[in-house]
Design an enzyme around this catalytic site. Structure first.
Site, PDB file in Angstrom:
ATOM      1  N   CYS A 259       4.835   2.774   9.058  1.00 27.70           N
ATOM      2  CA  CYS A 259       4.968   4.067   8.654  1.00 27.70           C
ATOM      3  C   CYS A 259       5.897   4.699   9.356  1.00 27.70           C
ATOM      4  O   CYS A 259       6.107   5.143  10.720  1.00 27.70           O
ATOM      5  CB  CYS A 259       3.690   4.671   8.742  1.00 27.70           C
ATOM      6  SG  CYS A 259       3.730   6.851   8.157  1.00 27.70           S
TER       7      CYS A 259
ATOM      8  N   PRO B  94       0.847  -0.957  -0.015  1.00 29.89           N
ATOM      9  CA  PRO B  94      -0.019   0.032  -0.023  1.00 29.89           C
ATOM     10  C   PRO B  94       0.957   1.354  -0.116  1.00 29.89           C
ATOM     11  O   PRO B  94       1.814   1.418   0.804  1.00 29.89           O
ATOM     12  CB  PRO B  94      -0.720  -0.210   1.384  1.00 29.89           C
ATOM     13  CG  PRO B  94       0.045  -1.130   2.258  1.00 29.89           C
ATOM     14  CD  PRO B  94       0.963  -1.933   1.137  1.00 29.89           C
TER      15      PRO B  94
END
Length: 379
Positions: A110, A25
């Site tokens: 992240c 993603p």
């Protein structure tokens, strides 16, 4: 190559992934249009942009639009971000209860400062009990629908604080269907080289579910080498496919033991670019689609003989008609350049990871970090 091909098929819960490749993603990239473009080249698992649990629970309109899948897309894979077991559980219940996805990946990789400084993303696995509580809550919420939950994370916060082995073992123990390791720390961001030896160590520690490797897979040869060196069950491809959706066809051929197709000439790249534009228009309408397409131009034309003025005009394109006019000015016979095989996308520099005050004091503190829940999806 024989050792690679003798591996059993990758299974994520009930789903068999014949080509052991996952599209990572990527915010602003892996929307339904780009995923469809990639799927037209090869098999694999294609994950949508990061969706935040809070936005799902609050029914944020922009997030609901991002949670779009093509009719032929199966299984439908969604990556979910959150820091609160209750919010994550509620979001998963909505997703599986309304049949919005078939596979949920959870985001613990992240490295963005605004996320880590609040205890989210790559910072969170340091809090082992909180991480376990979140994975457990997601697995429990997804279980009635038979939806597998996976976890993607990094080596750790920095070289002094590695979390990947604990994260892998915890995810396995709490019922995750697979884990993926981006072989960099949060401090590295996307700089330097990924160290695949950590993927091998994770594979040794996590023995009952698939372990996938991520980091610096820019070619089909890279993917085969990662599987051979790290012993992982599959690869996760991120930046390597930017401006190169046909990479998935090359990966499919490589894992099947077939000859890897030759890179496309500039005319074929232009056709792919035009197809990408059409799919974006279908999803977002012409205005937003053209704005979104602009960031892909440098990636598509990387290494090709395209003059600076023409590149500038492509980067400012505002309509399909203008795109067609610019495509007509390209040298369609120009061959695929060797220079296009290297790293692409963001790289940047390593840096210190800012964490919440006292974050490193107690790794077994299960408290939910204040203010880390986000309403904005996509990263």
């Amino acid at each position: 190559m024989t050792a690679t091909l003798s591996k059993p098929a990758l299974k994520i819960g009930p789903y068999q992934v014949d080509t052991p490749v996952v599209l990572a993603p990527m915010a602003g990239i892996t929307n339904v249009a780009f995923r469809r473009l990639c799927r037209e080249y090869g098999a694999g698992l294609y994950v949508c942009e990061m969706i935040t649990a809070r936005a799902v629970v609050e029914r944020h309109p922009g997030t609901l639009h991002m949670m779009t899948f093509d009719e032929q897309e199966h299984p439908r894979s969604m990556q979910l971000y959150g820091v609160d077991p209750k919010t994550m559980s509620e979001a998963v219940k909505i997703i599986v209860g309304e049949g919005l996805a078939d596979h949920i990946d959870t985001n613990w990789g992240c490295p963005v400062a605004k996320v880590c400084r609040k205890g989210g993303g790559a910072a969170l696995p340091y809090k082992r009990r909180l991480f376990a509580n979140i994975i457990s809550a997601c697995v429990e919420a997804a279980a009635p629908a038979g939806v597998p939950v996976t976890a993607k994370f990094r080596i750790g916060i920095d070289d002094e604080h590695h979390t990947y082995l604990d994260a892998g073992r915890i995810a396995e123990a709490e019922g995750a269907a697979a884990v993926s390791l981006h072989a960099r720390t949060a401090a590295q961001r996307y700089s330097g080289q990924a160290d695949w030896s950590y993927i091998a160590k994770l594979k040794e520690a996590v023995t009952t579910i698939p372990v996938l490797g991520n980091g610096d897979v820019f070619t089909a040869d890279d993917a085969l080498r990662m599987v051979a060196e790290a012993g992982c069950d599959g690869v996760v491809v991120g930046r390597g496919c930017l401006g190169r959706p046909w990479l998935f066809g090359e990966l499919e051929a490589a894992f099947a033991g077939r000859e890897i197709p030759k890179g496309p000439n500039l005319g074929e790249v232009a056709r792919v670019l035009r197809r990408h534009a059409e799919l974006l228009v279908e999803h977002d309408g012409p205005g937003k689609a053209m704005r979104d397409l602009r960031k892909h131009m440098a990636w598509y034309f990387m290494g090709f003989p395209v003059g600076s003025e023409l590149r500038r005009r492509f980067a400012m394109v505002s309509s399909l008609a203008e795109l067609d006019e610019l495509i007509g000015q390209l040298d369609h016979e120009a061959p695929f350049p060797d220079a296009a095989e290297g790293p692409r996308g963001r790289q940047g520099s390593p840096g210190k990871v800012t964490l919440p005050h006292g974050w490193l004091d107690d790794p077994d503190d299960p408290s939910v970090p204040a203010g880390a829940d986000m309403m904005h999806s996509g990263g």
